[in-house]
Design an enzyme around this catalytic site. Structure first.
Site, PDB file in Angstrom:
ATOM      1  N   ARG A 124     -10.684  -9.211 -18.346  1.00  0.00           N
ATOM      2  CA  ARG A 124     -10.133 -10.560 -18.490  1.00  0.00           C
ATOM      3  C   ARG A 124     -10.751 -11.464 -17.431  1.00  0.00           C
ATOM      4  NH1 ARG A 124      -3.823 -10.953 -17.763  1.00  0.00           N
ATOM      5  NH2 ARG A 124      -4.412 -10.724 -15.568  1.00  0.00           N
ATOM      6  N   ARG A 169      11.065 -13.879 -16.211  1.00  0.00           N
ATOM      7  CA  ARG A 169      11.605 -12.543 -15.965  1.00  0.00           C
ATOM      8  C   ARG A 169      11.666 -12.209 -14.479  1.00  0.00           C
ATOM      9  NH1 ARG A 169       7.219  -8.483 -16.166  1.00  0.00           N
ATOM     10  NH2 ARG A 169       5.252  -9.603 -16.030  1.00  0.00           N
ATOM     11  N   CYS A 211      -1.147  -5.446 -24.804  1.00  0.00           N
ATOM     12  CA  CYS A 211      -0.982  -4.972 -23.432  1.00  0.00           C
ATOM     13  C   CYS A 211       0.239  -5.651 -22.824  1.00  0.00           C
ATOM     14  CB  CYS A 211      -2.230  -5.260 -22.590  1.00  0.00           C
ATOM     15  SG  CYS A 211      -2.635  -7.011 -22.455  1.00  0.00           S
ATOM     16  N   ARG A 218      -7.922  -6.632 -14.705  1.00  0.00           N
ATOM     17  CA  ARG A 218      -7.579  -7.929 -14.116  1.00  0.00           C
ATOM     18  C   ARG A 218      -8.600  -8.284 -13.032  1.00  0.00           C
ATOM     19  NH1 ARG A 218      -2.831  -4.758 -14.387  1.00  0.00           N
ATOM     20  NH2 ARG A 218      -1.280  -5.548 -15.874  1.00  0.00           N
ATOM     21  N   ASN A 267       3.858  -9.868 -22.049  1.00  0.00           N
ATOM     22  CA  ASN A 267       4.698 -10.403 -20.976  1.00  0.00           C
ATOM     23  C   ASN A 267       4.834 -11.922 -21.066  1.00  0.00           C
ATOM     24  OD1 ASN A 267       4.837  -7.784 -20.101  1.00  0.00           O
ATOM     25  ND2 ASN A 267       3.525  -8.069 -18.325  1.00  0.00           N
ATOM     26  N   ASP A 268       3.687 -12.610 -21.070  1.00  0.00           N
ATOM     27  CA  ASP A 268       3.731 -14.073 -21.118  1.00  0.00           C
ATOM     28  C   ASP A 268       4.217 -14.574 -22.473  1.00  0.00           C
ATOM     29  OD1 ASP A 268       3.116 -15.140 -18.616  1.00  0.00           O
ATOM     30  OD2 ASP A 268       1.003 -14.684 -18.845  1.00  0.00           O
ATOM     31  N   GLU A 327      -1.045 -15.197 -25.949  1.00  0.00           N
ATOM     32  CA  GLU A 327       0.137 -15.263 -25.095  1.00  0.00           C
ATOM     33  C   GLU A 327       0.777 -16.649 -25.113  1.00  0.00           C
ATOM     34  OE1 GLU A 327      -1.377 -13.928 -21.361  1.00  0.00           O
ATOM     35  OE2 GLU A 327      -3.176 -15.160 -21.518  1.00  0.00           O
ATOM     36  N   HIS A 355       0.823  -1.204   0.000  1.00  0.00           N
ATOM     37  CA  HIS A 355       0.000   0.000   0.000  1.00  0.00           C
ATOM     38  C   HIS A 355       0.861   1.259   0.000  1.00  0.00           C
ATOM     39  CE1 HIS A 355      -3.919  -2.043   1.432  1.00  0.00           C
ATOM     40  NE2 HIS A 355      -4.035  -1.662   0.191  1.00  0.00           N
TER      41      HIS A 355
END
Length: 746
Positions: A500, A632, A669, A464, A621-622, A598, A358
């Site tokens: 998603r 990564r 993305c 997400r 990313n994937d 992906e 946070h």
């Protein structure tokens, strides 16, 4: 003692050392003892590739930290340059021998040095010496080589050895919490360490119970005041930090547990420590990084209660004079931030924490540069000058005049750039030659909603939905999900929102539904998990469909699709959800459906799936990780991860060609959409829709509005003909410098 046991003990002792100084002393002392030799020395490379003697058991103490060899000099330089062991019986007779004055190494004859190599670079040389003229045996040399290989993974780098001189400029590396650059004086948070409390018996149980109840009421009021001091403009997620504190303070599970411990005879601080530690450890044991980070909030609250009990509402420590300040602490809490005058707070440094804490969320919302997860360095004092580089995840202590001058220049440029970019909010992302690009925001926390809109996002390119599942103690109900999704869709009314479906598994297991797998990245995740748990998927789809009624901006994304059966099954379940709700009198409309491209297997099957797809989105990313077989998040291989890898670029070009042929709307993305060099190539390859973090959106819009699409196409053609990712990046960055976009190249 066996060789393996010796190796294990030395490496473990080095890894557990409290500081670089202690670490290397453990290394040289342990090796000298284990090998029964006369001297053991450790040299580490500094920023100039000089080999600095940082520790020795046998050489002169005065040489430690001062004796250094220029690159390639002496036997140590020979080991570093050849990246192989050098084992000689008589060092002085070797052609490469170089005497280092002040080391008293003339007392030793033999020399055996092995390189310490990390990520392909020699970071140091480990040396043993003996008074006798002898070469080490094959077994001894093998022991040293093996030890050097393992130590290279745990030993501090040469840069950390700037701390041998307490007044020298030195750099701490951590995790990027919030972007930006800040210069200011350290302001240490007064950590009331509850965990250091020792147990004592309670002499007045009823009086202590009353004291506890009064303490809870006092801290509840403190939290309310702190929440008001930060205002309401920071978004719901920031308010949720304080709401979470209030919920915990009102929760009988916590307050009652403390009261129970008091009635068992513990004095108040010990009872509080016992309960807080129990709750914090529950979160810390969770595998999911977001939930694991919540243990920090429990710990913060415990320290706040303990500090209030000790009468520490006001600060008693000497504070730096008025001026720019950087909050520094083991854990900088939301309360620490709230109590600091906002016109003085310029940066945050946490020795603990993560990018999901946070503290990092609040720093992003406030626009304050932050670095978290920094290795604790003792000796930082109130008023010490430091620099926070939120872009690189670095903290510079005792910066000299030239360093301060350079960072002031960078900070001024950054401030000027932010001011310039604010004027782009309502302008289109249009290239100078008239090509339009749609820029969307990514989101997962409700705190991301307002920043995305404020940055001029044209919609949410990736929402997400797993976050509500991850922060709940059980699977959230349809009603709970409905209220969350409705807020998101309402906030972006008139703009598209790509939601998603539940992407659980791999590195995101649910704490109340643990998944144990040897290779989770290739296991039970994404759509595979959803189809094996159809009731969860059905509940989520019903919540999404209901939330979209009357708004009509919902688009549904399906993750990790690899075969036709998965896509067909999903459509059947979605159709069933629509039918159920229509039968219940809910006026739902089946939303457009697309997949995340992906899994590499999906690329060649796009033509086969055309009738089941309304759009596709590349999950960079994937996709990059699977194509390169690189995790990564694994520090041993992460340096080799780069989405501007020729193989990744060629596969993306193949996806673009396929989407164009199939007339499928395409977006991308992931981190690639925030990388200026990558964006130039994506633009050149024909991608016209990008989704990224809200903080990066203004920069990417500036980039798009500054480069002609034809120039991007030319660069993309050149890049696709090249075989080296570093060369590709250098070429594109050169173009960015040429266009006056140097500020985008970090």
């Amino acid at each position: 003692m066996s060789v393996i046991l010796k190796l294990t003990r030395i490496v473990q002792a080095a890894a557990e050392a409290e500081s670089p100084v202690a670490q290397v002393r453990v290394i040289v002392d342990s090796i000298r003892s284990a090998m029964d030799i006369d001297a053991c020395n450790l040299y580490l490379a500094n920023a100039s590739d000089e080999m600095v003697l940082v520790a020795s058991h046998g050489l002169g103490e005065a040489a430690i930290g001062t004796a250094r060899l220029p690159p390639g000099t002496g036997l140590v330089g020979l080991v570093a340059s050849t990246r192989r062991p050098v084992n000689v019986a008589d060092a002085a007779s070797h052609p490469a021998f170089h005497y280092l004055p002040g080391t008293r190494e003339e007392r030793f004859r033999s020399f055996c040095g092995v390189p310490l190599v990390r990520a392909g670079h020699v970071i140091g040389v480990l040396v043993t010496q003996s008074r006798k003229r002898r070469e080490l045996s094959e077994e001894e040399e093998a022991f040293l080589v093996t030890l050097g290989t393992q130590l290279a993974l745990v030993v501090a780098t040469g840069d950390d050895w700037q701390e041998l001189d307490a007044s020298a400029t030195r750099t701490l590396t951590g995790i990027r919490g919030a972007p930006g650059i800040a210069l200011g004086a350290a302001c240490l948070c007064e950590d009331a360490d509850l965990y250091a409390v020792t147990d004592m018996r309670c002499s007045d149980i009823e009086g202590t119970v009353s004291e506890w109840r009064e303490l809870v009421s006092t801290v509840q009021e403190d939290v309310r005041l702190e929440q008001r001091s930060l205002g309401t403009e920071l978004g719901r997620e920031v308010s949720a930090v304080f709401d979470a504190y209030q919920m915990l303070l009102s929760d009988p599970a916590l307050t009652g547990a403390v009261e129970h411990a008091i009635r068992e005879g513990h004095h108040l601080p010990a009872a509080l420590r016992q309960v807080i530690q129990h709750f914090a450890e529950l979160f810390l044991a969770m595998e999911d990084p977001y939930l694991r980070a919540r243990h920090e909030d429990i710990h913060h609250l415990g320290n706040k209660l303990y500090g209030a009990w000790r009468g520490m509402r006001g600060s008693t420590a000497e504070k730096p004079p008025p001026g720019p300040k950087v909050l520094v602490g083991s854990q900088v809490s939301v309360s620490d931030i709230a109590q600091m005058p906002q016109d003085e707070l310029v940066g945050i440094v946490c020795f603990q924490g993560s990018s999901l804490s946070h503290t990092a969320v609040l720093a992003n919302a406030l626009g304050i540069p932050a670095v978290v997860g920094v290795r604790e360095l003792k000796g930082v004092y109130n008023g010490e000058p430091l620099i926070v580089d939120g872009f690189a995840g670095e903290v510079i202590l005792q910066p000299n005049a030239s360093v301060r001058h350079e960072y002031r220049r960078l900070a001024a440029e950054e401030k000027q750039l932010r001011g310039q970019l604010q004027g782009l909010r309502d302008k289109p992302a249009l290239t100078p030659d008239g090509v339009a690009v749609s820029l969307y925001a990514n989101s997962g926390l409700l705190a991301d909603i307002s920043p995305g809109l404020a940055s001029g996002a044209e919609g949410l390119g990736l929402y997400r939905t797993e976050i509500p599942f991850m922060v709940s103690e059980t699977f959230p109900s349809e009603e709970e999900q409905y209220h969350i999704y409705r807020q998101v869709l309402e906030a972006y009314r008139g703009k598209l929102v790509y939601m998603r479906v539940l992407d659980i598994g791999g590195d995101k297991p649910l704490p109340y539904f643990p998944i144990r797998e040897e290779n989770p990245a290739l296991g039970w995740r994404g759509i595979r998990f959803c189809l094996d748990n159809i009731s969860l998927l059905m509940t989520q789809l019903r919540a999404m469909l209901r939330a979209a009624v009357g708004i009509g901006n919902l688009r549904v994304l399906v993750p990790m699709v690899a075969n036709t059966a998965e896509l067909s099954s999903f459509h059947a379940i979605l159709a069933d959800a629509c039918s159920q709700l229509i039968d219940e009198g809910v006026d739902v409309v089946k939303p457009p459906v697309g997949i995340m491209v992906e899994v590499p297997a999906a690329i060649s099957q796009l033509p086969l799936w055309r009738s089941q797809l309304d759009f596709i989105s590349i999950g960079s990313n994937d996709l990059s990780q699977y194509l390169l077989a690189l995790d990564r998040n694994n520090p041993r291989v992460s340096a080799a991860y780069d989405h501007i890898h020729p193989a990744v670029l060629r596969e993306i070009a193949r996806i673009v060609d396929s989407a164009e042929e199939l007339e499928l709307p395409l977006s991308l993305c992931g981190e690639m959409s925030s990388d200026p060099a990558a964006v130039v190539l994506l633009l050149g390859m024909g991608i016209r829709s990008l989704s990224m973090s809200a903080a990066q959106l203004p920069r990417i819009k500036w980039l798009v509005r500054s480069i002609r699409a034809e120039a991007a196409r030319s660069l993309a053609r050149q890049a696709l003909a090249m075989g080296d990712g570093d060369a590709i990046r250098a070429m594109v960055n050169g173009k960015l410098h040429e266009l006056g976009l140097s500020s985008l190249v970090h």
